[in-house]
Motif scaffolding. Structure first.
Motif, short mmCIF file in Angstrom:
data_model
loop_
_atom_site.label_atom_id
_atom_site.label_comp_id
_atom_site.label_asym_id
_atom_site.label_seq_id
_atom_site.Cartn_x
_atom_site.Cartn_y
_atom_site.Cartn_z
N ALA A 151 3.09 -44.55 -13.79
CA ALA A 151 3.06 -45.95 -13.34
C ALA A 151 4.41 -46.37 -12.80
CB ALA A 151 2.64 -46.85 -14.50
N PHE A 152 5.47 -45.95 -13.46
CA PHE A 152 6.82 -46.30 -13.00
C PHE A 152 7.09 -45.71 -11.62
CE2 PHE A 152 11.22 -44.64 -12.75
CZ PHE A 152 11.86 -45.84 -12.49
N VAL A 153 6.76 -44.43 -11.44
CA VAL A 153 7.01 -43.76 -10.17
C VAL A 153 6.16 -44.38 -9.06
CG1 VAL A 153 6.70 -41.59 -8.92
CG2 VAL A 153 7.77 -41.58 -11.17
N LYS A 154 4.93 -44.76 -9.40
CA LYS A 154 4.02 -45.32 -8.40
C LYS A 154 4.44 -46.72 -7.97
CE LYS A 154 -0.91 -45.98 -7.46
NZ LYS A 154 -2.30 -45.80 -7.98
N VAL A 155 4.86 -47.54 -8.91
CA VAL A 155 5.17 -48.94 -8.63
C VAL A 155 6.63 -49.13 -8.24
CG1 VAL A 155 5.25 -51.27 -9.61
CG2 VAL A 155 3.35 -49.75 -10.19
N GLY A 156 7.52 -48.33 -8.82
CA GLY A 156 8.95 -48.52 -8.58
C GLY A 156 9.34 -48.21 -7.15
N PHE A 163 18.08 -45.94 -9.58
CA PHE A 163 18.88 -46.70 -10.55
C PHE A 163 18.59 -46.23 -11.98
CE2 PHE A 163 19.09 -50.30 -13.53
CZ PHE A 163 20.45 -50.59 -13.45
N VAL A 164 17.31 -46.03 -12.30
CA VAL A 164 16.94 -45.59 -13.65
C VAL A 164 17.52 -44.20 -13.93
CG1 VAL A 164 15.00 -44.84 -15.09
CG2 VAL A 164 14.87 -47.01 -13.84
N LEU A 165 17.50 -43.30 -12.94
CA LEU A 165 18.09 -41.98 -13.13
C LEU A 165 19.60 -42.07 -13.36
CD1 LEU A 165 16.24 -39.66 -10.59
CD2 LEU A 165 15.93 -39.82 -13.05
N LEU A 166 20.24 -43.00 -12.66
CA LEU A 166 21.67 -43.22 -12.85
C LEU A 166 21.96 -43.71 -14.27
CD1 LEU A 166 24.49 -43.25 -11.59
CD2 LEU A 166 24.05 -45.61 -10.86
N VAL A 167 21.09 -44.60 -14.78
CA VAL A 167 21.23 -45.09 -16.16
C VAL A 167 21.09 -43.93 -17.14
CG1 VAL A 167 20.15 -46.54 -17.93
CG2 VAL A 167 20.49 -47.44 -15.62
#
Length: 367
Positions: A151-156, A163-167
């Motif tokens: 869901a995150f990959v589809k909507v993001g 940004f999430v990967l950087l976090v």
């Protein structure tokens, strides 16, 4: 270690096959170094083999991410449970029992059926079994959370995913590393673990949300591997335990190493497919091309049995180190010869065993 056929992208199959070889090398080096006594130079060499193979599990996870995070792929809860989670759980149930039986036979223990059943149930629940099994326990958790990651990959948006990967890199890799080096931080995100990071990383590299050329990927992999070799030497030569942080799965060096080899192999396969579309009879019949095709077929064969090899190779290693001849071989042979020879031998034995076991319905399903 998702086993479904990698259609139109042999690069993922190559990644999985090479990671299978690397995991065997890693476990051989680790088991030998913790089972036998070696002079310091040999121990350092063994640890170099181990630490430079740490990219194996990240690659498995990156391939899993590519295959399962694609928004265009239909992955229902029913399919997730029946095809993936149930298969992995059944593998755990069966191989925890097999590992326990192997230990009984090798150690020639007195057999008490009730005690062994109780021990089996405890081992099954607690995960107290051969070390490679931790990956399967972890993988069940990842698949249970797969709908959220999808869901995150589809909507993001692209920027949100980056940004999430950087976090992830900041809070799971960089800050903990600084902490080990005696400058700890109070900042943390307790929900994060490194394993979903590798799945998402594999997806964004494959979909080219982040573009890295094949040449740069090769440089990243080679330079990070050299750095691991240097740090391993320093760690054991000077006995600096804190340096162990640099070859954990959260290490920024292991992350870069994994990015380098994954992207290099996937890009290499993309280039191969483009050049194969250009018909050149001389190139097709060249000895160089024949060798490449042979190597490709070998990797594809390993890939078809990669899950079985992963589960079985540790048994072969366990049997080898329990034999008296193992110490003799180690005493008279260079580490730089032992590791490649054992890797090839154990890979071959595990591959053949997997092929034989696949003739039985239950093993055909899980392997």
């Amino acid at each position: 270690m998702t086993q479904s056929l990698t259609k139109k992208n042999f690069g993922l199959s190559y990644c999985r096959a090479l990671a299978t070889i690397a995991i065997i090398t890693l476990h051989i080096g680790f088991v030998l170094s913790t089972t036998f006594n070696f002079v310091l130079s040999d121990k350092i060499a063994l640890r170099m083999f181990v630490n430079c193979s740490m990219w194996a599990v990240p690659i498995f996870l990156m391939v899993t991410g590519v295959l399962n995070l694609d928004p265009d792929k239909t992955l229902t809860i029913s399919k997730l449970v029946k095809k993936y989670i149930y298969r992995i759980f059944l593998s755990i149930v069966i191989f925890v029992a097999i590992y326990q039986i192997v230990d009984i036979l090798i150690e020639n223990k007195n057999f008490n059926l009730v005690q062994e059943i109780l021990l089996y149930l405890e081992n099954l629940y607690r995960g107290r079994t051969y070390s490679p099994m931790w990956y399967l326990y972890m993988l069940i958790g990842l698949y249970l959370m797969m709908p959220m990651y999808r869901a995150f990959v589809k909507v993001g948006t692209d920027s949100e995913i980056k940004f999430v990967l950087l976090v992830y890199v900041l809070f799971i890799s960089i800050i903990p590393t600084i902490g080990v080096l005696k400058f700890s931080s109070g900042f943390y995100i307790h929900e994060l673990t490194i394993y979903p990071f590798y799945m998402i990383l594999g997806y964004i590299l494959s979909s080219e949300l982040v573009k890295i050329s094949q040449f740069k990927s090769a440089i990243i992999f080679i330079s990070s591997s050299i750095l691991l070799l240097i740090l391993t030497y320093v760690r054991w030569k000077l006995n600096i335990n804190d340096l162990e942080v640099f070859w954990g799965y959260s290490s920024i060096i292991v992350i870069l190493q994994s990015v380098g080899i994954f992207n290099m192999i996937v890009k290499m396969d993309s280039f191969r497919r483009k050049t194969n579309n250009k018909y050149n009879p001389q190139e097709i019949n060249s000895s160089r091309n024949k060798i490449k095709n042979l190597f490709s077929r070998l990797l594809l064969k390993i890939d078809t049995c990669s899950f079985g090899i992963y589960l079985i190779h540790i048994i072969v290693i366990r049997i080898f180190v329990s034999m008296d001849i193992a110490r003799t071989i180690i005493n008279v042979t260079s580490i730089y010869i032992i590791i490649p020879l054992l890797t090839i031998s154990i890979l071959l034995i595990s591959y053949i065993t997997t092929k034989v076991l696949k003739k039985f319905p239950v093993f055909k399903f899980i392997l």
